[in-house]
Design a protein around this motif. Sequence first.
Motif, PDB file in Angstrom:
ATOM      1  N   HIS A 101       7.628 -14.802   7.630  1.00 34.57           N
ATOM      2  CA  HIS A 101       8.546 -15.787   7.062  1.00 34.57           C
ATOM      3  C   HIS A 101       9.594 -15.251   6.080  1.00 34.57           C
ATOM      4  CE1 HIS A 101       6.186 -18.994   8.886  1.00 34.57           C
ATOM      5  NE2 HIS A 101       5.112 -18.357   8.463  1.00 34.57           N
ATOM      6  N   VAL A 102       9.277 -14.233   5.311  1.00 33.09           N
ATOM      7  CA  VAL A 102      10.207 -13.817   4.252  1.00 33.09           C
ATOM      8  C   VAL A 102      10.416 -12.305   4.167  1.00 33.09           C
ATOM      9  CG1 VAL A 102       9.750 -15.843   2.806  1.00 33.09           C
ATOM     10  CG2 VAL A 102       8.383 -13.783   2.490  1.00 33.09           C
ATOM     11  N   ALA A 103      10.132 -11.598   5.202  1.00 32.08           N
ATOM     12  CA  ALA A 103      10.110 -10.133   5.180  1.00 32.08           C
ATOM     13  C   ALA A 103      11.247  -9.488   4.391  1.00 32.08           C
ATOM     14  CB  ALA A 103      10.095  -9.594   6.596  1.00 32.08           C
ATOM     15  N   TYR A 104      12.482  -9.882   4.671  1.00 26.96           N
ATOM     16  CA  TYR A 104      13.623  -9.226   4.020  1.00 26.96           C
ATOM     17  C   TYR A 104      14.306 -10.125   2.986  1.00 26.96           C
ATOM     18  CZ  TYR A 104      12.818  -5.944   7.734  1.00 26.96           C
ATOM     19  OH  TYR A 104      12.229  -5.029   8.573  1.00 26.96           O
ATOM     20  N   ARG A 105      13.642 -11.180   2.599  1.00 31.46           N
ATOM     21  CA  ARG A 105      14.247 -12.131   1.655  1.00 31.46           C
ATOM     22  C   ARG A 105      13.812 -11.836   0.210  1.00 31.46           C
ATOM     23  NH1 ARG A 105      13.392 -17.892   4.227  1.00 31.46           N
ATOM     24  NH2 ARG A 105      14.522 -18.470   2.339  1.00 31.46           N
ATOM     25  N   TYR A 160      10.007 -11.436  -4.777  1.00 32.63           N
ATOM     26  CA  TYR A 160      10.462 -12.604  -4.027  1.00 32.63           C
ATOM     27  C   TYR A 160      10.661 -13.735  -5.030  1.00 32.63           C
ATOM     28  CZ  TYR A 160       8.883  -9.971   0.021  1.00 32.63           C
ATOM     29  OH  TYR A 160       8.716  -9.002   0.970  1.00 32.63           O
ATOM     30  N   THR A 161      11.864 -14.270  -5.080  1.00 32.11           N
ATOM     31  CA  THR A 161      12.199 -15.304  -6.059  1.00 32.11           C
ATOM     32  C   THR A 161      12.544 -16.616  -5.359  1.00 32.11           C
ATOM     33  OG1 THR A 161      14.566 -14.814  -6.056  1.00 32.11           O
ATOM     34  CG2 THR A 161      13.195 -13.528  -7.585  1.00 32.11           C
ATOM     35  N   TYR A 162      12.590 -17.674  -6.161  1.00 30.42           N
ATOM     36  CA  TYR A 162      13.025 -18.962  -5.625  1.00 30.42           C
ATOM     37  C   TYR A 162      14.386 -18.812  -4.951  1.00 30.42           C
ATOM     38  CZ  TYR A 162       9.477 -21.839  -8.060  1.00 30.42           C
ATOM     39  OH  TYR A 162       8.325 -22.437  -8.484  1.00 30.42           O
ATOM     40  N   ARG A 163      15.260 -18.056  -5.569  1.00 27.24           N
ATOM     41  CA  ARG A 163      16.615 -17.915  -5.050  1.00 27.24           C
ATOM     42  C   ARG A 163      16.662 -17.061  -3.781  1.00 27.24           C
ATOM     43  NH1 ARG A 163      21.865 -16.500  -8.635  1.00 27.24           N
ATOM     44  NH2 ARG A 163      20.845 -14.520  -8.963  1.00 27.24           N
ATOM     45  N   SER A 164      15.875 -15.999  -3.727  1.00 30.90           N
ATOM     46  CA  SER A 164      15.960 -15.111  -2.566  1.00 30.90           C
ATOM     47  C   SER A 164      15.131 -15.599  -1.371  1.00 30.90           C
ATOM     48  CB  SER A 164      15.519 -13.689  -2.940  1.00 30.90           C
ATOM     49  OG  SER A 164      14.128 -13.642  -3.223  1.00 30.90           O
ATOM     50  N   ALA A 165      13.961 -16.146  -1.619  1.00 28.35           N
ATOM     51  CA  ALA A 165      13.049 -16.520  -0.532  1.00 28.35           C
ATOM     52  C   ALA A 165      12.819 -18.025  -0.402  1.00 28.35           C
ATOM     53  CB  ALA A 165      11.705 -15.830  -0.738  1.00 28.35           C
ATOM     54  N   GLY A 166      13.250 -18.776  -1.404  1.00 29.18           N
ATOM     55  CA  GLY A 166      13.047 -20.224  -1.375  1.00 29.18           C
ATOM     56  C   GLY A 166      11.814 -20.626  -2.173  1.00 29.18           C
ATOM     57  N   GLU A 167      11.946 -21.723  -2.887  1.00 29.44           N
ATOM     58  CA  GLU A 167      10.860 -22.189  -3.759  1.00 29.44           C
ATOM     59  C   GLU A 167       9.569 -22.437  -2.984  1.00 29.44           C
ATOM     60  OE1 GLU A 167       9.882 -25.864  -6.825  1.00 29.44           O
ATOM     61  OE2 GLU A 167      11.933 -25.556  -6.175  1.00 29.44           O
ATOM     62  N   GLU A 168       9.665 -23.128  -1.863  1.00 27.24           N
ATOM     63  CA  GLU A 168       8.456 -23.445  -1.092  1.00 27.24           C
ATOM     64  C   GLU A 168       7.741 -22.179  -0.629  1.00 27.24           C
ATOM     65  OE1 GLU A 168       7.040 -25.947   2.848  1.00 27.24           O
ATOM     66  OE2 GLU A 168       9.121 -26.095   2.186  1.00 27.24           O
ATOM     67  N   ASN A 169       8.485 -21.209  -0.129  1.00 26.35           N
ATOM     68  CA  ASN A 169       7.875 -19.956   0.323  1.00 26.35           C
ATOM     69  C   ASN A 169       7.207 -19.207  -0.814  1.00 26.35           C
ATOM     70  OD1 ASN A 169       8.562 -20.194   3.052  1.00 26.35           O
ATOM     71  ND2 ASN A 169      10.597 -19.347   2.698  1.00 26.35           N
ATOM     72  N   ASN A 199       0.809  -1.227   0.000  1.00 26.30           N
ATOM     73  CA  ASN A 199       0.000   0.000   0.000  1.00 26.30           C
ATOM     74  C   ASN A 199       0.838   1.270   0.000  1.00 26.30           C
ATOM     75  OD1 ASN A 199      -2.443  -1.369  -0.029  1.00 26.30           O
ATOM     76  ND2 ASN A 199      -2.558  -1.475   2.191  1.00 26.30           N
ATOM     77  N   ASP A 200       2.073   1.200   0.489  1.00 28.70           N
ATOM     78  CA  ASP A 200       2.940   2.376   0.503  1.00 28.70           C
ATOM     79  C   ASP A 200       3.706   2.549  -0.809  1.00 28.70           C
ATOM     80  OD1 ASP A 200       4.730   0.299   0.726  1.00 28.70           O
ATOM     81  OD2 ASP A 200       5.608   0.963   2.615  1.00 28.70           O
ATOM     82  N   CYS A 201       3.273   1.834  -1.849  1.00 29.40           N
ATOM     83  CA  CYS A 201       3.836   1.899  -3.207  1.00 29.40           C
ATOM     84  C   CYS A 201       5.216   1.252  -3.334  1.00 29.40           C
ATOM     85  CB  CYS A 201       3.870   3.322  -3.736  1.00 29.40           C
ATOM     86  SG  CYS A 201       2.229   4.045  -3.879  1.00 29.40           S
ATOM     87  N   VAL A 202       5.636   0.505  -2.339  1.00 31.24           N
ATOM     88  CA  VAL A 202       6.883  -0.246  -2.419  1.00 31.24           C
ATOM     89  C   VAL A 202       6.581  -1.578  -3.078  1.00 31.24           C
ATOM     90  CG1 VAL A 202       8.681  -1.417  -1.084  1.00 31.24           C
ATOM     91  CG2 VAL A 202       7.894   0.857  -0.409  1.00 31.24           C
ATOM     92  N   GLU A 203       7.386  -1.934  -4.075  1.00 27.09           N
ATOM     93  CA  GLU A 203       7.223  -3.213  -4.755  1.00 27.09           C
ATOM     94  C   GLU A 203       8.446  -4.080  -4.476  1.00 27.09           C
ATOM     95  OE1 GLU A 203       7.160  -4.808  -9.287  1.00 27.09           O
ATOM     96  OE2 GLU A 203       5.883  -3.091  -8.851  1.00 27.09           O
ATOM     97  N   ARG A 204       8.171  -5.332  -4.128  1.00 23.89           N
ATOM     98  CA  ARG A 204       9.261  -6.267  -3.851  1.00 23.89           C
ATOM     99  C   ARG A 204       9.069  -7.528  -4.671  1.00 23.89           C
ATOM    100  NH1 ARG A 204       9.028  -4.407   1.999  1.00 23.89           N
ATOM    101  NH2 ARG A 204      10.691  -2.878   1.998  1.00 23.89           N
TER     102      ARG A 204
END
Length: 72
Positions: free
Chosen positions: A65-69, A35-44, A28-33
């Motif tokens: 679980h993945v806030a900064y991943r 999350y990839t298999y490599r950064s956060a893990g496939e299962e996540n 909602n604050d216009c930040v886009e992130r």
Amino acid sequence: MIKYANKSGYSEVWGFKIGRKYIRVLFNDCVERRYTYRSAGEENVEIMKQLALKGKGLGTFIYRHVAYRYEK
């Protein structure tokens, strides 16, 4: 970008885009992130895709679980 259903009414997530090995999340604050298999893990990432399509629980899952991943 698909608008997140936000069925709980309290999510910080505005929208998302699903790719084969990633999910992009727009908050909602216009930040886009991204999350990839490599950064956060496939299962996540696969769980995040399911929650995004369900419209409930995505923001909580990210926070717990993945806030900064995300990919930088």
